[in-house]
Design an enzyme around this catalytic site. Structure first.
Site, PDB file in Angstrom:
ATOM      1  N   ASP A 141       0.710  -1.171  -0.320  1.00 39.23           N
ATOM      2  CA  ASP A 141      -0.128   0.028  -0.270  1.00 39.23           C
ATOM      3  C   ASP A 141       0.926   1.238  -0.218  1.00 39.23           C
ATOM      4  O   ASP A 141       2.085   1.237   0.761  1.00 39.23           O
ATOM      5  CB  ASP A 141      -0.973  -0.219   1.032  1.00 39.23           C
ATOM      6  CG  ASP A 141      -2.453   1.086   0.990  1.00 39.23           C
ATOM      7  OD1 ASP A 141      -1.782   2.709   0.298  1.00 39.23           O
ATOM      8  OD2 ASP A 141      -3.197   0.959   1.617  1.00 39.23           O
ATOM      9  N   ARG A 143       0.405   4.289  -0.536  1.00 40.32           N
ATOM     10  CA  ARG A 143      -0.271   5.815  -0.330  1.00 40.32           C
ATOM     11  C   ARG A 143       0.283   6.412   1.552  1.00 40.32           C
ATOM     12  O   ARG A 143       0.594   5.496   2.747  1.00 40.32           O
ATOM     13  CB  ARG A 143      -2.171   5.480   0.125  1.00 40.32           C
ATOM     14  CG  ARG A 143      -2.627   5.109  -0.679  1.00 40.32           C
ATOM     15  CD  ARG A 143      -4.328   4.561  -0.453  1.00 40.32           C
ATOM     16  NE  ARG A 143      -4.388   3.186   0.448  1.00 40.32           N
ATOM     17  CZ  ARG A 143      -5.530   3.063   0.648  1.00 40.32           C
ATOM     18  NH1 ARG A 143      -6.724   3.659  -0.168  1.00 40.32           N
ATOM     19  NH2 ARG A 143      -5.925   1.240   1.034  1.00 40.32           N
TER      20      ARG A 143
END
Length: 219
Positions: A141, A143
């Site tokens: 991930d 982000r």
């Protein structure tokens, strides 16, 4: 409070009447920003009593959803994920409670649209969504929610309730100086097409168990 990053400012705002796919109508304001660290065009959508010009009269803590862009789910109605239904749920619930939907340009957990489509192809060979990102050379991930904290502080928000099943969002916001009073789970949007996707999220730490009766095994 002194944030550990440069401040952002509100660039502009404009009324934005919404009509959801099911016909639900919502009044909103969309706000743009200057000074966001990643230089992308993220927006905040004010809903409910926060959509009014005079937000000083708003009730209680705002309910906030930090939603990462998903062209395939949000716009095209893809059944491979739950992003589109989560977006519609967020608009409805935040309209009732009053708050903000932060729409972040972070397609594919931050890897971009083309790479997400490449990840889809890998998922069709048996990898889950996180394994596919790793196979492409990315983190599971990518982000970073610092820009979300910048946006919130530019809006004058330091305390909120967060609409999410992803504990990492709350952790990152707290680390950036935002007080998350409560993590409010979204509903489970299960379909035949996203069963493996949701099972992978549950396995990787999303709090899906709290929002459906059958538990993770029910997937």
């Amino acid at each position: 409070m002194h944030a550990p990053f440069p401040p952002a400012t509100v660039r502009g705002e404009v009324p934005l009447p919404l009509r959801l796919e099911d016909g639900t109508l919502a009044q909103a304001r969309v706000l743009s920003f200057d000074g966001l660290l990643d230089g992308r065009e993220h927006v905040a959508i004010a809903l409910g009593d926060r959509a009014d010009d005079d937000v000083t009269a708003a009730r209680d803590l705002p309910l906030v959803r930090v939603h990462s862009e998903c062209l395939t789910g949000d716009v095209l109605g893809s059944q491979r994920c739950d992003c589109g239904p989560q977006l519609r749920e967020a608009v409805e619930r935040i309209s009732d409670a009053g708050g903000y939907l932060l729409y972040l340009r972070q397609e594919g957990r931050g890897i971009g649209l083309y790479n997400k489509l490449d990840a889809y192809a890998l998922q069709d060979t048996g990898l889950d969504t996180y394994e596919a990102n790793l196979a492409l050379g990315f983190e599971k991930d990518e982000r970073d929610y610092t820009v979300a904290a910048q946006m919130l502080l530019a809006l004058g928000i330091t305390d909120l309730d967060l609409l999410t099943n992803n504990p990492d969002k709350a952790t990152q916001l707290r680390s950036a100086g935002i007080r998350v009073n409560e993590e409010v789970p979204t509903r489970l949007h299960l379909s035949s097409g996203n069963r493996r996707y949701l099972a992978a999220k549950a396995w990787r730490g999303h709090t899906l168990r709290s929002v459906y009766d059958d538990g993770v095994a029910g997937l």
